[in-house]
Write a protein that holds these residues in place. Sequence first.
Motif, mmCIF file in Angstrom:
data_model
loop_
_atom_site.group_PDB
_atom_site.id
_atom_site.type_symbol
_atom_site.label_atom_id
_atom_site.label_comp_id
_atom_site.label_asym_id
_atom_site.label_seq_id
_atom_site.Cartn_x
_atom_site.Cartn_y
_atom_site.Cartn_z
ATOM 1 N N ASP A 279 39.440 48.698 36.416
ATOM 2 C CA ASP A 279 40.499 48.878 35.862
ATOM 3 C C ASP A 279 41.120 47.291 35.649
ATOM 4 O O ASP A 279 41.739 46.889 34.858
ATOM 5 N N ALA A 280 40.869 46.509 36.862
ATOM 6 C CA ALA A 280 41.546 45.059 36.921
ATOM 7 C C ALA A 280 40.649 44.314 35.763
ATOM 8 O O ALA A 280 41.290 43.132 35.362
ATOM 9 N N SER A 281 39.777 44.748 35.430
ATOM 10 C CA SER A 281 39.059 44.004 34.468
ATOM 11 C C SER A 281 39.133 44.222 33.016
ATOM 12 O O SER A 281 38.797 43.575 32.096
ATOM 13 N N GLN A 282 40.004 45.354 32.655
ATOM 14 C CA GLN A 282 40.397 45.630 31.148
ATOM 15 C C GLN A 282 39.607 45.806 30.496
ATOM 16 O O GLN A 282 38.784 44.904 29.515
ATOM 17 N N PRO A 283 38.304 46.889 30.692
ATOM 18 C CA PRO A 283 37.350 46.843 30.139
ATOM 19 C C PRO A 283 37.184 47.460 28.577
ATOM 20 O O PRO A 283 35.790 47.688 28.078
ATOM 21 N N HIS A 284 38.140 47.967 28.084
ATOM 22 C CA HIS A 284 37.772 48.922 26.915
ATOM 23 C C HIS A 284 37.429 47.910 25.811
ATOM 24 O O HIS A 284 37.700 46.663 25.391
ATOM 25 N N ASP A 285 36.318 48.410 25.132
ATOM 26 C CA ASP A 285 35.518 47.686 24.198
ATOM 27 C C ASP A 285 34.737 46.426 24.769
ATOM 28 O O ASP A 285 34.164 45.547 23.692
ATOM 29 N N ALA A 286 34.421 46.306 25.862
ATOM 30 C CA ALA A 286 34.061 45.070 26.490
ATOM 31 C C ALA A 286 32.401 45.326 26.798
ATOM 32 O O ALA A 286 31.949 46.461 26.787
ATOM 33 N N ALA A 287 31.738 44.026 26.445
ATOM 34 C CA ALA A 287 30.353 44.068 26.920
ATOM 35 C C ALA A 287 30.434 43.814 28.453
ATOM 36 O O ALA A 287 30.787 42.467 28.802
ATOM 37 N N VAL A 288 29.808 44.499 29.208
ATOM 38 C CA VAL A 288 29.595 44.343 30.501
ATOM 39 C C VAL A 288 28.321 44.153 31.298
ATOM 40 O O VAL A 288 27.219 44.715 30.971
ATOM 41 N N LEU A 289 28.167 43.238 32.136
ATOM 42 C CA LEU A 289 27.209 42.934 33.076
ATOM 43 C C LEU A 289 27.599 43.556 34.358
ATOM 44 O O LEU A 289 28.573 42.911 34.998
ATOM 45 N N ASP A 290 26.872 44.509 35.121
ATOM 46 C CA ASP A 290 26.982 45.044 36.319
ATOM 47 C C ASP A 290 25.974 44.344 37.340
ATOM 48 O O ASP A 290 24.923 44.883 37.132
ATOM 49 N N LEU A 291 26.376 43.349 38.053
ATOM 50 C CA LEU A 291 25.204 42.427 38.886
ATOM 51 C C LEU A 291 25.067 43.200 40.285
ATOM 52 O O LEU A 291 26.326 43.434 40.766
ATOM 53 N N VAL B 89 31.711 40.129 33.938
ATOM 54 C CA VAL B 89 30.767 40.141 34.817
ATOM 55 C C VAL B 89 31.118 40.665 36.143
ATOM 56 O O VAL B 89 32.135 40.213 36.485
ATOM 57 N N ALA B 90 30.581 41.750 36.485
ATOM 58 C CA ALA B 90 31.230 42.502 37.888
ATOM 59 C C ALA B 90 30.152 42.752 38.834
ATOM 60 O O ALA B 90 29.124 43.023 38.496
ATOM 61 N N SER B 91 30.669 42.633 40.136
ATOM 62 C CA SER B 91 29.639 43.263 41.050
ATOM 63 C C SER B 91 30.450 44.002 42.123
ATOM 64 O O SER B 91 31.577 43.764 42.329
ATOM 65 N N ALA B 92 29.809 44.995 43.008
ATOM 66 C CA ALA B 92 30.311 45.810 43.857
ATOM 67 C C ALA B 92 29.474 45.646 45.084
ATOM 68 O O ALA B 92 28.366 46.225 45.147
ATOM 69 N N PHE B 93 30.167 45.086 46.174
ATOM 70 C CA PHE B 93 29.156 45.138 47.390
ATOM 71 C C PHE B 93 27.890 44.436 47.258
ATOM 72 O O PHE B 93 26.814 44.758 47.759
ATOM 73 N N VAL B 94 27.809 43.215 46.786
ATOM 74 C CA VAL B 94 26.849 42.351 46.362
ATOM 75 C C VAL B 94 26.884 41.047 46.874
ATOM 76 O O VAL B 94 25.872 40.419 47.241
ATOM 77 N N MET B 95 28.069 40.537 46.710
ATOM 78 C CA MET B 95 27.991 39.096 46.883
ATOM 79 C C MET B 95 27.456 38.580 48.198
ATOM 80 O O MET B 95 26.975 37.595 48.365
ATOM 81 N N ARG B 96 27.960 39.452 49.355
ATOM 82 C CA ARG B 96 27.345 38.950 50.623
ATOM 83 C C ARG B 96 25.786 38.910 50.752
ATOM 84 O O ARG B 96 25.395 38.331 51.550
ATOM 85 N N ASN B 97 25.244 39.587 49.756
ATOM 86 C CA ASN B 97 23.724 39.495 49.789
ATOM 87 C C ASN B 97 23.153 38.648 48.884
ATOM 88 O O ASN B 97 21.994 38.567 48.756
ATOM 89 N N LEU B 98 24.031 37.719 48.040
ATOM 90 C CA LEU B 98 23.417 36.583 47.398
ATOM 91 C C LEU B 98 23.102 35.469 48.327
ATOM 92 O O LEU B 98 23.813 34.698 49.020
ATOM 93 N N PRO B 99 21.702 34.980 48.224
ATOM 94 C CA PRO B 99 21.280 33.888 49.252
ATOM 95 C C PRO B 99 21.962 32.431 48.756
ATOM 96 O O PRO B 99 21.770 31.626 49.593
ATOM 97 N N ASP B 100 22.339 32.322 47.473
ATOM 98 C CA ASP B 100 22.660 31.156 47.187
ATOM 99 C C ASP B 100 23.949 31.435 46.279
ATOM 100 O O ASP B 100 23.950 31.916 44.859
#
Length: 233
Positions: free
Chosen positions: A46-58, A119-130
């Motif tokens: 909802d915070a991303s205002q996704p209507h008609d958007a091209a989205v990358l779920d990382l 570009v969005a992620s959920a419970f991913v950032m802690r796992n990114l090594p860089d």
Amino acid sequence: MADQLTARERTRTIGEMFSRLVPHYDRMNRLMTAGRDGRWRTLAVDASQPHDAAVLDLGAGTGDLSAEFRRQGAARVIGLDISAAMLVRADEKFGHGGVDWLQGDALQLPFVDESFDIVASAFVMRNLPDLAGSFAEMARVLKPGGRLIGLDITHPPDTPWGSVLRIGFQEGVTRVAGLLSGDRSAYRYLPNSLSGYPTADELSAMLESAGLENVTYRRLSMGVVALHVGRKS
């Protein structure tokens, strides 16, 4: 080059760990969050205002965030994850339905510059090594004016209640999840993943350094989860 190779090796190791968790992953998520993770994802989309958007779920995992983007009106979603097993499960759950599942690495996104509105992620950032390198890649593939959305566990507030929440997560919830899933090593990793991870304020500064502006965050669930939002200038 050595640092990059180390980051790639860590990415591969984490991908293998999450692949092992696929049979239990959704059930353990519901358990560890007391069923609140679905609501958090809804708020993030909802915070991303996704209507008609091209989205990358990382770090799409088993597809819940990608499916929520489609439910809220995104025109096109790519769910990318390092774990092929996770993506197989996502396809079993949701099929394609406007989502393309793609195996890939957050440090080397296989897209041209300015490909996505979100570009969005959920419970991913802690796992990114860089983390800084990954943020640079996310910003690269965002269109001008596009939004970056990051939902993840964060360090609880530095208060007595925050200390209680920290101990409960480290010593209670993850131990029970490890016991029930049969993979104690993976669930020991989860609380340890906060070690060295930036605070919510530090994460905001990193996003700004990657070229994002108007970066804000909102704490959820008594402060143990943070929802960051930034906009590419």
